[in-house]
Design a protein around this motif. Structure first.
Motif, PDB file in Angstrom:
ATOM      1  N   ARG A 157       0.856  -1.187   0.000  1.00  0.00           N
ATOM      2  CA  ARG A 157       0.000   0.000   0.000  1.00  0.00           C
ATOM      3  C   ARG A 157       0.888   1.230   0.000  1.00  0.00           C
ATOM      4  NH1 ARG A 157      -4.662   1.444   4.572  1.00  0.00           N
ATOM      5  NH2 ARG A 157      -5.608   3.196   3.458  1.00  0.00           N
ATOM      6  N   GLN A 158       0.671   2.100  -0.936  1.00  0.00           N
ATOM      7  CA  GLN A 158       1.460   3.324  -1.092  1.00  0.00           C
ATOM      8  C   GLN A 158       2.953   2.996  -1.090  1.00  0.00           C
ATOM      9  OE1 GLN A 158      -0.068   5.782   2.120  1.00  0.00           O
ATOM     10  NE2 GLN A 158      -1.746   6.526   0.842  1.00  0.00           N
TER      11      GLN A 158
ATOM     12  N   VAL B 150      -7.412   5.576  -5.084  1.00  0.00           N
ATOM     13  CA  VAL B 150      -8.295   6.581  -4.496  1.00  0.00           C
ATOM     14  C   VAL B 150      -7.775   7.952  -4.898  1.00  0.00           C
ATOM     15  CG1 VAL B 150      -9.274   7.517  -2.375  1.00  0.00           C
ATOM     16  CG2 VAL B 150      -8.720   5.073  -2.516  1.00  0.00           C
TER      17      VAL B 150
ATOM     18  N   LEU C 234     -15.358  14.104   5.541  1.00  0.00           N
ATOM     19  CA  LEU C 234     -14.358  15.026   4.987  1.00  0.00           C
ATOM     20  C   LEU C 234     -14.857  16.467   5.000  1.00  0.00           C
ATOM     21  CD1 LEU C 234     -11.557  15.205   3.718  1.00  0.00           C
ATOM     22  CD2 LEU C 234     -12.609  14.814   1.479  1.00  0.00           C
TER      23      LEU C 234
ATOM     24  N   ASN D 154     -19.277  11.272  -0.099  1.00  0.00           N
ATOM     25  CA  ASN D 154     -18.731  12.623  -0.162  1.00  0.00           C
ATOM     26  C   ASN D 154     -19.616  13.627   0.567  1.00  0.00           C
ATOM     27  OD1 ASN D 154     -16.300  12.358  -1.948  1.00  0.00           O
ATOM     28  ND2 ASN D 154     -17.831  11.501  -3.328  1.00  0.00           N
TER      29      ASN D 154
ATOM     30  N   THR E 221     -13.919  12.705  -3.325  1.00  0.00           N
ATOM     31  CA  THR E 221     -13.040  11.536  -3.345  1.00  0.00           C
ATOM     32  C   THR E 221     -13.688  10.453  -4.183  1.00  0.00           C
ATOM     33  OG1 THR E 221     -12.170  12.054  -1.138  1.00  0.00           O
ATOM     34  CG2 THR E 221     -11.895   9.797  -1.920  1.00  0.00           C
ATOM     35  N   GLN E 222     -12.900   9.860  -5.055  1.00  0.00           N
ATOM     36  CA  GLN E 222     -13.393   8.795  -5.910  1.00  0.00           C
ATOM     37  C   GLN E 222     -12.460   7.594  -5.819  1.00  0.00           C
ATOM     38  OE1 GLN E 222     -16.206   8.608  -7.697  1.00  0.00           O
ATOM     39  NE2 GLN E 222     -16.870  10.630  -6.984  1.00  0.00           N
ATOM     40  N   ARG E 223     -13.030   6.436  -5.929  1.00  0.00           N
ATOM     41  CA  ARG E 223     -12.270   5.200  -5.764  1.00  0.00           C
ATOM     42  C   ARG E 223     -12.573   4.272  -6.917  1.00  0.00           C
ATOM     43  NH1 ARG E 223     -14.294   4.281  -1.201  1.00  0.00           N
ATOM     44  NH2 ARG E 223     -12.688   5.045   0.208  1.00  0.00           N
TER      45      ARG E 223
ATOM     46  N   ASN F 125      -8.452  12.234  -4.915  1.00  0.00           N
ATOM     47  CA  ASN F 125      -9.152  13.273  -4.151  1.00  0.00           C
ATOM     48  C   ASN F 125      -8.831  14.647  -4.703  1.00  0.00           C
ATOM     49  OD1 ASN F 125      -8.445  15.432  -1.741  1.00  0.00           O
ATOM     50  ND2 ASN F 125     -10.443  14.458  -1.472  1.00  0.00           N
TER      51      ASN F 125
ATOM     52  N   ARG G 194      -6.447  10.971   6.712  1.00  0.00           N
ATOM     53  CA  ARG G 194      -5.275  11.492   6.028  1.00  0.00           C
ATOM     54  C   ARG G 194      -5.273  11.182   4.533  1.00  0.00           C
ATOM     55  NH1 ARG G 194      -1.359  13.272   9.776  1.00  0.00           N
ATOM     56  NH2 ARG G 194      -2.592  13.864  11.615  1.00  0.00           N
ATOM     57  N   THR G 195      -6.026  10.163   4.134  1.00  0.00           N
ATOM     58  CA  THR G 195      -6.147   9.852   2.708  1.00  0.00           C
ATOM     59  C   THR G 195      -7.472  10.346   2.146  1.00  0.00           C
ATOM     60  OG1 THR G 195      -6.997   7.642   3.234  1.00  0.00           O
ATOM     61  CG2 THR G 195      -4.614   7.862   2.832  1.00  0.00           C
ATOM     62  N   HIS G 196      -8.145  11.239   2.879  1.00  0.00           N
ATOM     63  CA  HIS G 196      -9.352  11.916   2.391  1.00  0.00           C
ATOM     64  C   HIS G 196     -10.469  10.951   2.030  1.00  0.00           C
ATOM     65  CE1 HIS G 196      -6.819  15.465   2.315  1.00  0.00           C
ATOM     66  NE2 HIS G 196      -5.965  14.806   1.555  1.00  0.00           N
ATOM     67  N   GLN G 197     -10.527   9.841   2.710  1.00  0.00           N
ATOM     68  CA  GLN G 197     -11.565   8.858   2.408  1.00  0.00           C
ATOM     69  C   GLN G 197     -12.672   8.857   3.454  1.00  0.00           C
ATOM     70  OE1 GLN G 197     -10.060   5.050   0.582  1.00  0.00           O
ATOM     71  NE2 GLN G 197      -8.111   5.786   1.415  1.00  0.00           N
TER      72      GLN G 197
ATOM     73  N   VAL H 289      -4.409   9.711  -3.778  1.00  0.00           N
ATOM     74  CA  VAL H 289      -4.000   9.871  -2.376  1.00  0.00           C
ATOM     75  C   VAL H 289      -3.843   8.544  -1.642  1.00  0.00           C
ATOM     76  CG1 VAL H 289      -4.972  12.168  -2.141  1.00  0.00           C
ATOM     77  CG2 VAL H 289      -6.414  10.178  -1.722  1.00  0.00           C
ATOM     78  N   ASP H 290      -4.326   7.482  -2.250  1.00  0.00           N
ATOM     79  CA  ASP H 290      -4.159   6.162  -1.648  1.00  0.00           C
ATOM     80  C   ASP H 290      -4.205   5.139  -2.768  1.00  0.00           C
ATOM     81  OD1 ASP H 290      -5.798   4.298   1.095  1.00  0.00           O
ATOM     82  OD2 ASP H 290      -3.781   4.208   0.250  1.00  0.00           O
TER      83      ASP H 290
ATOM     84  N   LYS I 129      -6.048   6.958   9.306  1.00  0.00           N
ATOM     85  CA  LYS I 129      -5.624   6.689   7.924  1.00  0.00           C
ATOM     86  C   LYS I 129      -6.687   7.143   6.930  1.00  0.00           C
ATOM     87  CE  LYS I 129      -2.867   4.651   4.827  1.00  0.00           C
ATOM     88  NZ  LYS I 129      -1.457   5.011   4.581  1.00  0.00           N
TER      89      LYS I 129
END
Lengths: 480, 439
Positions: free
Chosen positions: A36-37, A179, B253, B360, A186-188, A181, B246-249, A142-143, B243
């Motif tokens: 991951r990342q 992911v 938000l 969102n 945010t979209q995945r 942003n 910090r990852t905007h999930q 971002v992820d 986590k």
């Protein structure tokens, strides 16, 4: 399997005095690798093994499950089962005479082309790192993560009537996620096999185009950030197999579970709008709707030879040309309801009793390509990859959300739309089915986390399906 | 498996360590009776005995995790544990340094036992069936011993054990007309069961009236604590872990960015001082008694597990990213006044199958279920046919929040996916000026 055979022999040598017994032995191994990342997550090596003993004693039935596979442990579990059979005999819902007895003898092994051990840990981690690099393409991503999960399930069912079913099922589940942003949006996107589970070994990695898929996954997550919201109106809906899986699962599979129809699940998973009188005559969907219970599809998640109580599994139509034919019920439910069914009594592991579950529930293909389906749409939206699912306790009013949508105008695919969702009612939705893709569009998929039962159980369910076209469906996008 | 036996097993495994290896051993142990009911009769009954060992092997900056089942026999379990340790050691040689490896280096001990003599399940079931004679009862009884333990080669030693029962059930009038109840705890009291059944009979009496069919639209509503729990469960799904933030999930938000707010009366906390769940983590940290997640309607603190704590340089305050002992602050509405304050609208007893409509905007969809009624001028007039709602929590806990009840209900989770859960939630009811019904 040898170890489980030894345990079965141990139990046989001290088999309890009762009218009928089964012992279901399960040994399972899991290995999870993830990056991951760019950072290797702690790998997890898990195993579980135990026995589920079911006894029929007089008019009662009881079970005892244990991780202690010694002679003493098995004996203790059998005694517990006998005690519960005594309670059931006094206060049970039905007489144990209905309980099915199996003398099935069968074997099943997943056909694995490339075993998990064929690649070293380093090779697997290198692949996952490469996928990470392919996902990390923009600072707005971002992820991101890539994983390989292996699962091997060895199960031996032995019955006092001479039944013996041994099954070894193997799975390798690859997947990637990105992911993106921007501000508060945010979209995945998932890909690389994340929602494309089948039986098999490491050959699954190439089959799902694991590494090649990573850039697309990241790019689409980014594009969705700037895409407009899916419009809110009524229009035609074209669902790709990655969403058809959930549509079939929630509004065909679950409503047809016979134990739900019998009321067993009303406190938790719910009941069904389907009643026993509907079988053989109720129009569930359009003429294009053909749905089967099919344990014979190579590599599909729940392909095998028998269910967890030893009923031999065979392909059956549940819905044929839109007419409801048969429920999803194992022999016990069939006996309780006086209806035919399927071999679908399953448990999540050794520590749960078997109940009616879906197996492989497939929507049979029709004719034509995806392009042919698109060409039939004047004003519509295509939806891809489920991200949200919700339905009422009778399995009627549903709502689904997907990761990605694309508008269709005058028979052509147009731009992306984000946060696409739709809602409807099962009883009418399937009658609006007006297009079913041909065999060349069929995808063998499934879900890995179907939850049901008290106590709770999560099992795999297979769904093979083509893309499908529905008319005049209420769709919507995100925002308040 | 007893604490003593687990400690002994872990101590023996620690003697098998090589060089500077560090080992964390955990156990999840359960001896449970399960009785499933349908039509006020026993549908399926049995017993599950399980003990699962978890090992984390650490050497330098590398770590691997693994697990296996235990039998209860000391010799067999030691052999099993050593085999697992060997496998982990073999794997450890092939993994890189982990920059987010984080474990407690300060030994700590705790021992918590809530082991009263639990009611015998067969007797309780027989009592229920007799007391509910004539009612269509469906549900699940779970009872027995649950334990979790942790030992490390550094010196950590923790044990949390309880013997409890959890009865989760509903009574049906017909089709989807039903009311639901729960009774769980350490001490069984038949009088409590009888009282709950009497309340259910009153509810079924109301259910017998013709059901009202509502059109989609916005309605005033009171959400009972069980309904509020479904909304809280949604927030727990990525809402509070570091986590995710910090990852905007996180679905919160917009709250974090200051674009939206909850009502200032909304306070949400992780309350481990309730004592129902272990306070130690698998890495040997001890979570604080309380973590204030939302205060005054604004985001306060994230839940920080060991890995996220290392990654982002924050102190560890949780075992994982989701609260296990959630509390929502009470308000000042007396439960006895709820109907009068609702006036005309919906009384929602339970919500069901919630999921994100759009994370969102913290927008949730789900269904009404069990004990949901139409209220007119403060009087319950009819049950309501199930309806789907689709609405943002920024509205339901924000600009449309009218109040919360003074009284709160302790809801102990009946969930058993990964063994019998120790999760709980202490929740008031919530009065809103409007909830959007979509279908």
């Amino acid at each position: 399997m040898d170890h489980l055979c030894d345990v079965a022999d141990r139990f046989l040598s001290q088999a309890p005095a009762c009218d009928y017994w089964t012992i279901r032995l399960v040994e399972e191994e899991q290995d999870h690798l993830e990056v991951r990342q760019g950072v290797v997550e702690p790998s997890r090596l898990n195993s579980t093994s135990g026995a589920m003993i079911t006894l029929v004693k007089g008019s009662g039935i009881g079970y005892g499950a244990t991780s202690d596979l010694s002679a003493a442990g098995l004996r203790a579990a059998a005694e517990r089962a006998a005690d519960w059979a005594d309670l059931h005999a006094r206060l049970g819902l039905f007489d144990s005479g209905l309980y099915p007895r199996s003398s099935t003898r069968a074997d099943y092994r997943t056909c694995v082309e490339e075993s998990w051990s064929a690649w070293s840990i380093s090779e697997k981690l290198d692949l996952l790192r490469a996928a990470n690099e392919a996902l990390d393409i923009d600072e707005r991503v971002v992820d991101w993560a890539a994983w390989l999960q292996r699962r091997r399930v060895v199960q031996l069912l032995v019955t006092s009537d001479g039944g013996r079913v041994s099954q070894i099922m193997q799975f390798v589940h690859p997947g990637v996620v990105a992911v993106a942003n921007q501000g508060s949006q945010t979209q995945r996107r998932h890909g690389g096999g994340a929602d494309w589970a089948q039986q098999g070994g490491l050959e699954r990695v190439a089959a799902v185009h694991f590494l090649e898929d990573a850039p697309r996954v990241a790019e689409e997550a980014l594009r969705l950030l700037d895409a407009p919201e899916c419009p809110t109106d009524t229009r035609d809906l074209l669902l790709l197999p990655s969403q058809m899986v959930l549509q079939i699962h929630e509004s065909i599979g679950h409503p047809l579970e016979l134990d739900r129809i019998l009321g067993d699940e009303r406190n938790y998973a719910g009941t069904s709008f389907v009643t026993p009188g509907m079988f053989g005559r109720y129009r569930y969907g359009s003429e294009l709707l053909n749905v089967t219970f099919d344990p014979t599809v190579p590599m599909e998640l729940v392909s095998g030879v028998a269910d967890d109580e030893g009923a031999a599994a065979s392909r059956q139509y549940l819905i044929r040309r839109g007419i409801l034919e048969r429920p999803l019920g194992g022999p016990l439910s069939q006996a309780r309801a006086g209806l035919p069914g399927t071999a679908n009594t399953r448990a999540s592991g050794w520590d749960r009793p078997a109940i009616d579950r879906m197996g492989n529930i497939n929507l049979e293909p029709g004719e034509g390509s995806l392009a042919d389906l698109i060409a039939q749409v004047e004003r519509g939206v295509l939806m891809d990859t489920n991200r949200s699912w919700s339905i009422d306790d009778s399995r009627n009013k549903f709502q689904f959300g997907c990761e990605l949508g694309r508008l269709i105008e005058d028979g052509e695919l147009k731009g992306l739309v984000r946060n696409p969702g739709y809602r409807g009612i099962s009883a009418s939705f399937w009658r609006s089915l007006e297009g079913v893709g041909g065999p060349e569009t069929l995808e063998i998929r499934g879900v890995q986390n179907c939850g049901k039962g008290e106590p709770n159980q999560s099992v795999y369910v297979g769904h093979a399906t083509p893309p499908c076209l529905f008319r005049d469906v209420a769709v919507f996008g995100g925002g308040q | 498996m007893s604490a003593e036996r687990f400690f002994e097993l872990a101590d023996r495994l620690n003697t098998d360590l090589h060089g500077a290896e560090i080992l964390f051993c955990s156990v999840s142990n359960e001896q449970s009776d399960f009785v499933r009911l349908n039509r006020n009769r026993v549908r399926q009954a049995g017993h599950v005995q399980s003990a699962a060992l978890g090992l984390t092997l650490i050497q330098g900056a590398r770590q691997v995790e693994g697990g296996c089942d235990l039998t209860g026999d000391p010799e067999q379990d030691e052999a099993q544990g050593r085999r697992l340790l060997a496998r982990l050691r073999e794997r450890l040689a092939h993994v890189p340094d982990d920059p987010y490896l984080n474990y407690s280096t300060e030994p700590a001990e705790s021992l918590r036992r809530c082991v009263e003599r639990c009611v015998e399940a067969p007797a309780a079931i027989a009592e229920l069936i007799e007391a509910a004679d004539g009612m269509d009862v469906v549900g699940i009884w779970a009872s027995g011993d649950i334990a979790e333990g942790l030992v490390s080669s550094i010196g950590h030693r923790h044990w949390h054990e309880s013997t409890s029962f959890n009865l989760d059930w509903s009574c049906y009038l017909e089709t989807d007309k039903a009311v639901k109840a729960a009774y769980s705890g350490l001490q069984w009291d038949a009088a409590t069961l009888h009282r709950k059944l009497d309340e259910m009979r009153e509810g079924l009496h109301l259910m017998a009236r013709p059901a009202r069919v509502l059109e989609p639209g916005r309605y005033r509503a009171y959400l009972a604590p069980s309904a509020v729990q479904e909304l809280m469960d949604m927030l727990c799904w990525g809402g509070f872990d570091l986590k995710s933030h910090r990852t905007h999930q996180t679905p919160l938000l917009r709250l974090v960015r200051g674009e939206r707010a909850f009502d200032p009366r909304v306070g949400i906390h992780e309350e481990l001082d309730r004592g129902l769940a272990p306070t130690f983590t698998d890495e040997g940290f001890t979570a604080p008694p309380r973590v204030h997640l939302i205060e005054g309607g604004r985001f306060a603190t994230c839940l920080v597990d060991a890995r996220a704590g290392k990654e982002y340089g924050e102190p560890v305050n949780a075992a994982g990213g989701a609260p296990g002992s959630l509390g929502l602050d009470p308000g000042n509405i007396e439960t006895a006044d709820v109907l009068a304050q609702l006036g005309t609208g919906l009384w929602i007893g339970n919500l069901w199958y919630c999921n994100w409509s759009d994370p969102n905007d913290c927008r949730v969809t789900g269904m009404t279920r069990f004990g949901t009624y139409w209220v007119e001028n403060g009087e319950i007039v009819a049950p309501v046919k199930v309806m789907r709602f689709d609405d943002s929590l920024y509205h339901l806990l924000g600009d449309r929040l009218e109040g919360l009840t003074r009284e709160r209900e302790l809801l102990i989770s009946p969930q058993t996916y990964d063994g019998r859960s120790t999760d709980s939630a202490l929740l008031p009811g919530v009065l809103v000026s409007g909830i959007e019904l979509a279908l």
